[in-house]
Design a protein around this motif. Sequence first.
Motif, mmCIF file in Angstrom:
data_model
loop_
_atom_site.group_PDB
_atom_site.id
_atom_site.type_symbol
_atom_site.label_atom_id
_atom_site.label_comp_id
_atom_site.label_asym_id
_atom_site.label_seq_id
_atom_site.Cartn_x
_atom_site.Cartn_y
_atom_site.Cartn_z
ATOM 1 N N ILE A 61 0.843 -1.203 0.000
ATOM 2 C CA ILE A 61 0.000 0.000 0.000
ATOM 3 C C ILE A 61 0.871 1.243 0.000
ATOM 4 O O ILE A 61 0.572 2.233 -0.680
ATOM 5 N N ALA A 62 1.970 1.199 0.772
ATOM 6 C CA ALA A 62 2.884 2.341 0.824
ATOM 7 C C ALA A 62 3.430 2.665 -0.569
ATOM 8 O O ALA A 62 3.549 3.832 -0.954
ATOM 9 N N GLU A 63 3.759 1.630 -1.325
ATOM 10 C CA GLU A 63 4.287 1.841 -2.673
ATOM 11 C C GLU A 63 3.211 2.391 -3.602
ATOM 12 O O GLU A 63 3.471 3.301 -4.393
ATOM 13 N N MET A 64 1.991 1.862 -3.493
ATOM 14 C CA MET A 64 0.897 2.333 -4.341
ATOM 15 C C MET A 64 0.548 3.791 -4.062
ATOM 16 O O MET A 64 0.343 4.582 -4.987
ATOM 17 N N ALA A 65 0.471 4.137 -2.750
ATOM 18 C CA ALA A 65 -0.003 5.463 -2.349
ATOM 19 C C ALA A 65 1.119 6.483 -2.175
ATOM 20 O O ALA A 65 0.848 7.640 -1.872
ATOM 21 N N ASN A 66 2.375 6.036 -2.322
ATOM 22 C CA ASN A 66 3.527 6.914 -2.136
ATOM 23 C C ASN A 66 3.527 7.530 -0.731
ATOM 24 O O ASN A 66 3.663 8.735 -0.547
ATOM 25 N N ILE A 67 3.350 6.653 0.260
ATOM 26 C CA ILE A 67 3.334 7.048 1.669
ATOM 27 C C ILE A 67 4.311 6.149 2.414
ATOM 28 O O ILE A 67 4.469 4.976 2.075
ATOM 29 N N HIS A 68 4.981 6.670 3.424
ATOM 30 C CA HIS A 68 5.924 5.866 4.198
ATOM 31 C C HIS A 68 5.223 4.659 4.819
ATOM 32 O O HIS A 68 4.075 4.735 5.263
ATOM 33 N N ARG A 69 5.940 3.549 4.898
ATOM 34 C CA ARG A 69 5.395 2.302 5.438
ATOM 35 C C ARG A 69 4.862 2.486 6.859
ATOM 36 O O ARG A 69 3.778 1.987 7.209
ATOM 37 N N GLU A 70 5.597 3.201 7.703
ATOM 38 C CA GLU A 70 5.170 3.403 9.082
ATOM 39 C C GLU A 70 3.860 4.189 9.143
ATOM 40 O O GLU A 70 2.984 3.909 9.969
ATOM 41 N N ASP A 71 3.717 5.171 8.259
ATOM 42 C CA ASP A 71 2.496 5.974 8.247
ATOM 43 C C ASP A 71 1.309 5.163 7.752
ATOM 44 O O ASP A 71 0.178 5.372 8.186
ATOM 45 N N VAL A 72 1.548 4.241 6.823
ATOM 46 C CA VAL A 72 0.462 3.403 6.321
ATOM 47 C C VAL A 72 -0.142 2.585 7.456
ATOM 48 O O VAL A 72 -1.365 2.470 7.587
ATOM 49 N N SER A 73 0.698 1.992 8.312
ATOM 50 C CA SER A 73 0.186 1.208 9.445
ATOM 51 C C SER A 73 -0.681 2.077 10.355
ATOM 52 O O SER A 73 -1.743 1.651 10.823
ATOM 53 N N ARG A 74 -0.224 3.299 10.598
ATOM 54 C CA ARG A 74 -1.005 4.204 11.444
ATOM 55 C C ARG A 74 -2.335 4.563 10.780
ATOM 56 O O ARG A 74 -3.389 4.563 11.423
ATOM 57 N N ILE A 75 -2.302 4.849 9.481
ATOM 58 C CA ILE A 75 -3.515 5.254 8.769
ATOM 59 C C ILE A 75 -4.504 4.097 8.714
ATOM 60 O O ILE A 75 -5.715 4.297 8.848
ATOM 61 N N ILE A 76 -4.011 2.874 8.505
ATOM 62 C CA ILE A 76 -4.905 1.718 8.527
ATOM 63 C C ILE A 76 -5.606 1.622 9.878
ATOM 64 O O ILE A 76 -6.806 1.348 9.962
ATOM 65 N N GLY A 77 -4.850 1.867 10.969
ATOM 66 C CA GLY A 77 -5.460 1.863 12.290
ATOM 67 C C GLY A 77 -6.555 2.911 12.420
ATOM 68 O O GLY A 77 -7.610 2.655 13.006
ATOM 69 N N GLU A 78 -6.329 4.093 11.848
ATOM 70 C CA GLU A 78 -7.335 5.148 11.889
ATOM 71 C C GLU A 78 -8.562 4.776 11.064
ATOM 72 O O GLU A 78 -9.698 5.024 11.476
ATOM 73 N N LEU A 79 -8.359 4.204 9.891
ATOM 74 C CA LEU A 79 -9.490 3.796 9.051
ATOM 75 C C LEU A 79 -10.280 2.670 9.707
ATOM 76 O O LEU A 79 -11.508 2.620 9.593
ATOM 77 N N LEU A 80 -9.584 1.763 10.403
ATOM 78 C CA LEU A 80 -10.283 0.708 11.142
ATOM 79 C C LEU A 80 -11.118 1.319 12.265
ATOM 80 O O LEU A 80 -12.273 0.924 12.488
ATOM 81 N N ARG A 81 -10.526 2.269 12.964
ATOM 82 C CA ARG A 81 -11.250 2.911 14.062
ATOM 83 C C ARG A 81 -12.487 3.639 13.563
ATOM 84 O O ARG A 81 -13.535 3.631 14.221
ATOM 85 N N GLN A 82 -12.394 4.257 12.395
ATOM 86 C CA GLN A 82 -13.520 4.994 11.836
ATOM 87 C C GLN A 82 -14.459 4.093 11.021
ATOM 88 O O GLN A 82 -15.404 4.567 10.418
#
Length: 273
Positions: A61-82
């Motif tokens: 996902i990080a490669e697809m979205a051009n986002i750092h790997r660490e940030d992707v894990s955090r964002i997935i957590g936020e999307l799960l929470r929401q």
Amino acid sequence: MSNVHQLHARSPGGFTRMDNDLYGALIRADLSGRELRVALAIHRQTAGYNVSSARIAASYIAEMANIHREDVSRIIGELLRQRVIYRDGGSKAPIGISPVTEWKIDSKNVRKSENKKEPQCGVSTTSLVAFPPHNKERNTNLTANAVVAADASTGEAFESELEQQATPDPDQPAPAKADRIPYSRIAEIYNEICGEVLPKCLKLNDKRKRLIKGCWNLEINGVYPFRKGEFWTAYFTDCLKSKHWTGDNDRGWTADIEFLTRQDKVLKVLEAL
């Protein structure tokens, strides 16, 4: 219409269908830019292959979205929470887009039409605690031995406002007062991230508050990482990566909020990254 058919005929890569209700919901959704990019990447890897959910590596996902790997894990957590996305099981279980009716997205950009007087003291609706409105901006990105590298350019008030309250003097960060620590909100984040896998926190007793306070005042490289709301989300998400802590052991034992907020366990998780 003929132009549309001709365009599809010329496209060698094909296209991914998207339900109109989902398309409209994503347009209206009050998501940050990076949250939307991660959600679209998940949709591409599920609907694009005619499946409702799939195991998708955060690095992909990080490669697809051009986002750092660490940030992707955090964002997935936020999307799960929401509840924008769902996951059946632990951190490596398949993920997919949730039905639109289940989404519980935070309000990030609330504006009122009437003019308001300049407040003497501001209180953020998204921050964990109140904060003085004129603190100096400070970049406190945590890069060494950290779960996330906070990006000051994201503009997300939850993180920046909390950081301002926690460290009002950029050169002399002082420990927070115990009565200013948002114990209840931290327990809510734990229940949102871990509640379906680990025992929920139903009550905050003195011991649990003392352990949370220890995390809140934990200093690493001159930074207090646990004074950022998103750091708690990322930390609890990474705790779920331990199979032993989530019940994969000969006793069926699982960790709880007391175990995960013990300082020796906190350091073990941070130093493993």
